[in-house]
Scaffold this motif. Structure first.
Motif, mmCIF file in Angstrom:
data_model
loop_
_atom_site.group_PDB
_atom_site.id
_atom_site.type_symbol
_atom_site.label_atom_id
_atom_site.label_comp_id
_atom_site.label_asym_id
_atom_site.label_seq_id
_atom_site.Cartn_x
_atom_site.Cartn_y
_atom_site.Cartn_z
ATOM 1 N N LEU A 38 -3.330 -10.953 12.716
ATOM 2 C CA LEU A 38 -4.463 -11.363 12.920
ATOM 3 C C LEU A 38 -4.543 -12.805 13.419
ATOM 4 O O LEU A 38 -5.219 -13.220 14.401
ATOM 5 C CB LEU A 38 -5.592 -11.351 11.637
ATOM 6 C CG LEU A 38 -6.773 -11.874 11.796
ATOM 7 C CD1 LEU A 38 -7.810 -11.103 12.821
ATOM 8 C CD2 LEU A 38 -7.504 -11.526 10.528
ATOM 9 N N ALA A 39 -3.509 -13.418 12.918
ATOM 10 C CA ALA A 39 -3.358 -14.876 13.263
ATOM 11 C C ALA A 39 -2.872 -15.027 14.818
ATOM 12 O O ALA A 39 -3.465 -15.441 15.775
ATOM 13 C CB ALA A 39 -2.440 -15.699 12.444
ATOM 14 N N SER A 40 -2.100 -14.103 15.248
ATOM 15 C CA SER A 40 -1.657 -14.027 16.612
ATOM 16 C C SER A 40 -2.834 -13.489 17.576
ATOM 17 O O SER A 40 -2.674 -14.402 18.706
ATOM 18 C CB SER A 40 -0.543 -13.206 16.754
ATOM 19 O OG SER A 40 0.701 -13.589 15.836
ATOM 20 N N VAL A 41 -3.531 -12.661 17.220
ATOM 21 C CA VAL A 41 -4.314 -12.143 18.114
ATOM 22 C C VAL A 41 -5.701 -12.659 18.436
ATOM 23 O O VAL A 41 -6.411 -12.731 19.038
ATOM 24 C CB VAL A 41 -4.838 -10.591 17.928
ATOM 25 C CG1 VAL A 41 -3.427 -9.706 18.044
ATOM 26 C CG2 VAL A 41 -5.685 -10.510 16.641
ATOM 27 N N THR A 42 -5.838 -13.736 17.329
ATOM 28 C CA THR A 42 -6.729 -14.661 17.629
ATOM 29 C C THR A 42 -6.252 -16.312 17.960
ATOM 30 O O THR A 42 -7.040 -16.895 19.034
ATOM 31 C CB THR A 42 -7.622 -14.956 16.443
ATOM 32 O OG1 THR A 42 -6.872 -15.319 15.255
ATOM 33 C CG2 THR A 42 -8.298 -13.722 15.981
ATOM 34 N N LEU A 43 -5.106 -16.675 17.475
ATOM 35 C CA LEU A 43 -4.723 -17.960 17.849
ATOM 36 C C LEU A 43 -4.253 -17.990 19.372
ATOM 37 O O LEU A 43 -4.731 -19.050 20.386
ATOM 38 C CB LEU A 43 -3.594 -18.674 17.043
ATOM 39 C CG LEU A 43 -3.076 -19.876 17.496
ATOM 40 C CD1 LEU A 43 -4.002 -20.996 17.565
ATOM 41 C CD2 LEU A 43 -1.826 -20.252 16.538
ATOM 42 N N ILE A 44 -3.457 -17.202 19.875
ATOM 43 C CA ILE A 44 -2.834 -17.221 21.253
ATOM 44 C C ILE A 44 -4.067 -17.154 22.546
ATOM 45 O O ILE A 44 -3.889 -17.959 23.083
ATOM 46 C CB ILE A 44 -1.786 -16.188 21.524
ATOM 47 C CG1 ILE A 44 -0.735 -16.319 20.600
ATOM 48 C CG2 ILE A 44 -1.539 -15.826 22.909
ATOM 49 C CD1 ILE A 44 0.235 -15.131 20.399
ATOM 50 N N PRO A 45 -5.052 -16.014 22.138
ATOM 51 C CA PRO A 45 -6.012 -16.338 23.221
ATOM 52 C C PRO A 45 -6.975 -17.279 23.019
ATOM 53 O O PRO A 45 -7.422 -18.072 24.018
ATOM 54 C CB PRO A 45 -6.947 -15.019 22.800
ATOM 55 C CG PRO A 45 -6.043 -14.116 22.056
ATOM 56 C CD PRO A 45 -5.156 -15.134 21.332
ATOM 57 N N ALA A 46 -6.950 -18.092 21.961
ATOM 58 C CA ALA A 46 -7.824 -19.316 21.737
ATOM 59 C C ALA A 46 -7.012 -20.386 22.598
ATOM 60 O O ALA A 46 -7.504 -21.038 23.422
ATOM 61 C CB ALA A 46 -7.842 -19.606 20.223
ATOM 62 N N ILE A 47 -5.643 -20.505 22.409
ATOM 63 C CA ILE A 47 -4.689 -21.581 23.106
ATOM 64 C C ILE A 47 -5.166 -21.178 24.584
ATOM 65 O O ILE A 47 -5.346 -22.416 25.217
ATOM 66 C CB ILE A 47 -3.254 -21.656 22.637
ATOM 67 C CG1 ILE A 47 -3.493 -22.127 21.087
ATOM 68 C CG2 ILE A 47 -2.551 -22.374 23.525
ATOM 69 C CD1 ILE A 47 -2.242 -21.921 20.482
ATOM 70 N N VAL A 48 -4.607 -20.276 25.101
ATOM 71 C CA VAL A 48 -4.605 -19.984 26.549
ATOM 72 C C VAL A 48 -6.015 -20.208 27.115
ATOM 73 O O VAL A 48 -6.152 -20.820 28.251
ATOM 74 C CB VAL A 48 -4.408 -18.350 26.695
ATOM 75 C CG1 VAL A 48 -4.366 -17.972 28.251
ATOM 76 C CG2 VAL A 48 -2.762 -18.285 26.411
#
Length: 172
Positions: A52-62
């Protein structure tokens, strides 16, 4: 296009900040329990929360980085602050939280390590840092969205998007 990127950036950074805040509350609640309870809950957390952290943080950063590239003036500076804060989250996660997560994934509920509370404390301090950074990034993105443009409204006066849209205290 910028409007869509801004919306997606707000969505994912908000979801991520909210997720971290929930974990912070859960982790704080666990402080009153013994090693076995803490270990059992951590093992449950580690089952899916990293995903869940990955699928929310990565798009947030990008999307926030794309928004920073497309933004202009003060809007760009505020969005760059959000990018920097999200990178602090990412770096803290990589340097501290993920290595501890990997170690804790092999812990035994029946026989937690003797230093379990110091490991917990170290993880929780790093988590607090990244939670505060994520919430500040989300706040920066909200501020940028509320003040991003000036519009000329019917009376010919330049106003911020918030003022033109009937911001706080406006009666229709």
């Amino acid at each position: 296009m910028t409007r869509v990127v801004r919306g997606v950036s707000l969505l994912f950074s908000g979801l991520f900040a909210g997720f971290l805040l929930c974990v912070l509350v859960l982790e704080n609640s666990l402080r009153g329990f013994d090693a076995s309870v803490y270990t059992q809950v951590r093992l449950v957390e580690l089952d899916r929360l990293d995903t869940l952290a990955s699928v929310t943080l990565i798009p947030a950063i990008v999307t926030t980085l794309v928004l920073a590239i497309r933004a202009r003036g003060n809007d760009r500076r505020v969005v760059l602050v959000a990018v920097a804060l999200l990178l602090v989250v990412f770096a803290t996660t990589l340097a501290i939280n993920l290595p501890i997560n990997a170690d804790q994934s092999s812990w035994s509920v029946q026989n937690p390590p003797a230093d379990w509370s110091s490991v917990r404390d170290h993880w929780q301090v790093a988590h607090l840092i990244r939670t505060l950074a994520a919430m500040a990034a989300f706040g920066s993105l909200i501020a940028a969205a509320l003040t991003r443009t000036h519009q000329i409204v019917g009376d010919g006066v330049r106003r911020t998007a918030l003022e033109a849209g009937g911001g706080v205290g406006h009666r229709q």
